[in-house]
Design a protein around this motif. Structure first.
Motif, PDB file in Angstrom:
ATOM      1  N   ARG A  22       0.815  -1.213   0.000  1.00 17.11           N
ATOM      2  CA  ARG A  22       0.000   0.000   0.000  1.00 17.11           C
ATOM      3  C   ARG A  22       0.849   1.263   0.000  1.00 17.11           C
ATOM      4  N   ALA A  23       2.115   1.139   0.285  1.00 13.20           N
ATOM      5  CA  ALA A  23       2.988   2.321   0.354  1.00 13.20           C
ATOM      6  C   ALA A  23       3.281   2.909  -1.017  1.00 13.20           C
ATOM      7  N   PHE A  24       3.116   2.117  -2.078  1.00 15.80           N
ATOM      8  CA  PHE A  24       3.475   2.575  -3.421  1.00 15.80           C
ATOM      9  C   PHE A  24       2.416   3.514  -3.985  1.00 15.80           C
ATOM     10  N   ARG A  25       2.892   4.518  -4.724  1.00 14.64           N
ATOM     11  CA  ARG A  25       2.024   5.483  -5.382  1.00 14.64           C
ATOM     12  C   ARG A  25       2.299   5.449  -6.872  1.00 14.64           C
ATOM     13  N   ALA A  26       1.330   5.923  -7.642  1.00 12.10           N
ATOM     14  CA  ALA A  26       1.438   5.840  -9.096  1.00 12.10           C
ATOM     15  C   ALA A  26       2.644   6.589  -9.639  1.00 12.10           C
ATOM     16  N   SER A  27       3.071   7.660  -8.976  1.00 11.02           N
ATOM     17  CA  SER A  27       4.176   8.476  -9.481  1.00 11.02           C
ATOM     18  C   SER A  27       5.543   7.977  -9.052  1.00 11.02           C
ATOM     19  N   ASP A  28       5.598   6.939  -8.225  1.00  8.07           N
ATOM     20  CA  ASP A  28       6.878   6.439  -7.722  1.00  8.07           C
ATOM     21  C   ASP A  28       7.672   5.728  -8.811  1.00  8.07           C
ATOM     22  N   ASP A  29       8.959   6.004  -8.852  1.00  2.40           N
ATOM     23  CA  ASP A  29       9.863   5.230  -9.702  1.00  2.40           C
ATOM     24  C   ASP A  29      10.616   4.263  -8.803  1.00  2.40           C
ATOM     25  N   GLY A  30       9.858   3.425  -8.121  1.00  3.23           N
ATOM     26  CA  GLY A  30      10.437   2.491  -7.173  1.00  3.23           C
ATOM     27  C   GLY A  30      10.679   3.148  -5.825  1.00  3.23           C
ATOM     28  N   LEU A  31      10.836   2.327  -4.795  1.00  3.23           N
ATOM     29  CA  LEU A  31      11.092   2.810  -3.437  1.00  3.23           C
ATOM     30  C   LEU A  31      12.243   2.041  -2.815  1.00  3.23           C
ATOM     31  N   THR A  32      13.072   2.733  -2.042  1.00  6.29           N
ATOM     32  CA  THR A  32      14.165   2.092  -1.319  1.00  6.29           C
ATOM     33  C   THR A  32      13.647   1.537   0.001  1.00  6.29           C
ATOM     34  N   HIS A  33      14.505   0.760   0.684  1.00  7.63           N
ATOM     35  CA  HIS A  33      14.131   0.250   2.003  1.00  7.63           C
ATOM     36  C   HIS A  33      13.792   1.392   2.950  1.00  7.63           C
ATOM     37  N   SER A  34      14.627   2.427   2.962  1.00  5.25           N
ATOM     38  CA  SER A  34      14.414   3.536   3.893  1.00  5.25           C
ATOM     39  C   SER A  34      13.125   4.285   3.576  1.00  5.25           C
ATOM     40  N   GLU A  35      12.796   4.421   2.291  1.00  2.94           N
ATOM     41  CA  GLU A  35      11.546   5.083   1.913  1.00  2.94           C
ATOM     42  C   GLU A  35      10.340   4.246   2.323  1.00  2.94           C
ATOM     43  N   LEU A  36      10.430   2.928   2.161  1.00  3.06           N
ATOM     44  CA  LEU A  36       9.340   2.048   2.594  1.00  3.06           C
ATOM     45  C   LEU A  36       9.180   2.102   4.107  1.00  3.06           C
ATOM     46  N   HIS A  62      12.708  -6.584  -7.915  1.00  3.32           N
ATOM     47  CA  HIS A  62      13.945  -5.983  -7.412  1.00  3.32           C
ATOM     48  C   HIS A  62      15.096  -6.553  -8.225  1.00  3.32           C
ATOM     49  N   ALA A  63      15.654  -5.715  -9.113  1.00  2.00           N
ATOM     50  CA  ALA A  63      16.653  -6.215 -10.068  1.00  2.00           C
ATOM     51  C   ALA A  63      18.025  -6.453  -9.465  1.00  2.00           C
ATOM     52  N   GLY A  64      18.359  -5.747  -8.419  1.00  2.00           N
ATOM     53  CA  GLY A  64      19.704  -5.916  -7.859  1.00  2.00           C
ATOM     54  C   GLY A  64      19.842  -5.245  -6.515  1.00  2.00           C
ATOM     55  N   ARG A  65      21.022  -5.353  -5.924  1.00  3.08           N
ATOM     56  CA  ARG A  65      21.238  -4.882  -4.561  1.00  3.08           C
ATOM     57  C   ARG A  65      20.891  -3.406  -4.377  1.00  3.08           C
ATOM     58  N   LYS A  66      21.288  -2.571  -5.337  1.00  2.15           N
ATOM     59  CA  LYS A  66      21.068  -1.138  -5.203  1.00  2.15           C
ATOM     60  C   LYS A  66      19.816  -0.658  -5.946  1.00  2.15           C
ATOM     61  N   ASP A  67      19.092  -1.594  -6.521  1.00  5.26           N
ATOM     62  CA  ASP A  67      17.898  -1.201  -7.265  1.00  5.26           C
ATOM     63  C   ASP A  67      16.745  -0.925  -6.304  1.00  5.26           C
ATOM     64  N   ARG A  68      15.802  -0.139  -6.764  1.00  4.75           N
ATOM     65  CA  ARG A  68      14.615   0.165  -5.966  1.00  4.75           C
ATOM     66  C   ARG A  68      13.568  -0.937  -6.133  1.00  4.75           C
TER      67      ARG A  68
END
Length: 258
Positions: A22-36, A62-68
């Motif tokens: 539920r934390a995701f919004r339509a305008s998000d280009d992915g979210l990091t752990h800290s943002e979640l 989640h494509a990789g370690r640093k990916d959102r």
């Protein structure tokens, strides 16, 4: 995240996992752990376990370690099933878009989500570049026209079960009076959660949810004055919702209130 109910049947882990989605919004280009973590109020360690599980199940990608993190195919599939089951949205698509174009406002469908309401669908006027509010955005029940319309039409027992504060009881009563007198409601200026948006709302009983939702027209105050809400946009919104009720064979939301 809303406080968990004090009931042994309530699955806290499931609730936390769903709060990630539920934390995701339509305008998000992915979210990091800290943002979640910031959006859900959960510790980073809990977020890490939940994102791993949701990614394994396909609800997050989640494509990789640093990916959102982004919503995954399982989430999209579930969303498509949910959207297809809410028939009145598709039936009313044309007249709701026409309402947005005619009034130059953002037309939105809001559903109750605990002590807030969530915008589940929006219709923007053609030719308007502004993003405005987007699906997934949550606003307070108290202080919003959509929230006022929903609780004004909500069953009395359901409303009382939430142990509402006195100010919410009064807010609801005023909304009910508005709907009886003029067919639409506007949150009083002194209660509005935001001074940057004016909105007018009308409830609609969603059989799919077993309770009312709200359709609203909103815009910046300089585009949507108090007079225009009451004299033009409010009546146009009411007329559109009445037409949708006729198209779907549903009775007005207030007729369902207990």
């Amino acid at each position: 995240m809303n406080a968990a109910p004090q009931d042994r049947r309530f699955a806290n882990t499931l609730a936390r996992g769903l709060s990630i989605l539920r934390a995701f919004r339509a305008s998000d280009d992915g979210l990091t752990h800290s943002e979640l973590a910031a959006r859900t109020g959960l510790p980073n360690s809990t977020v890490s376990r939940l994102t791993y599980t949701l990614s394994t199940l396909g609800f997050l990608s989640h494509a990789g370690r640093k990916d959102r993190y982004r919503l995954g195919p399982a989430a999209f599939g579930l969303g498509n099933v949910a959207a297809a089951s809410v028939s009145f949205v598709e039936v009313g698509r044309g007249i709701l878009q026409q309402l947005a174009d005619d009034t130059g406002t953002l037309v939105s469908l809001a559903v109750r989500d605990g002590d807030r309401v969530m915008l589940a669908k929006t219709w923007r006027p053609v030719g308007t570049a502004s993003i405005w509010l987007e699906p997934g955005h949550r606003i307070p029940v108290f202080g919003s026209s959509s929230g006022r319309a929903i609780i004004a039409a909500l069953d009395e027992a359901v409303f009382r079960a939430s142990n509402p504060e006195d100010r919410l009881v009064a807010f609801r009563a005023g909304g009910y009076d508005d709907l009886i007198a003029q067919g639409f409601t506007i949150a009083p200026a002194e209660t509005r959660f935001s001074t940057s948006v004016n909105a007018v709302a009308v409830p609609f009983h969603a059989d799919e949810f077993g309770e009312p939702v709200a359709f609203s027209c909103g815009a910046l105050p300089q585009m949507l004055s108090e007079e225009r809400m009451r004299e033009t946009v409010g009546p146009a919104l009411q007329k559109t919702v009445r037409a949708l009720e006729q198209m779907t064979g549903r009775s007005p939301a207030l007729a369902r209130r207990g």
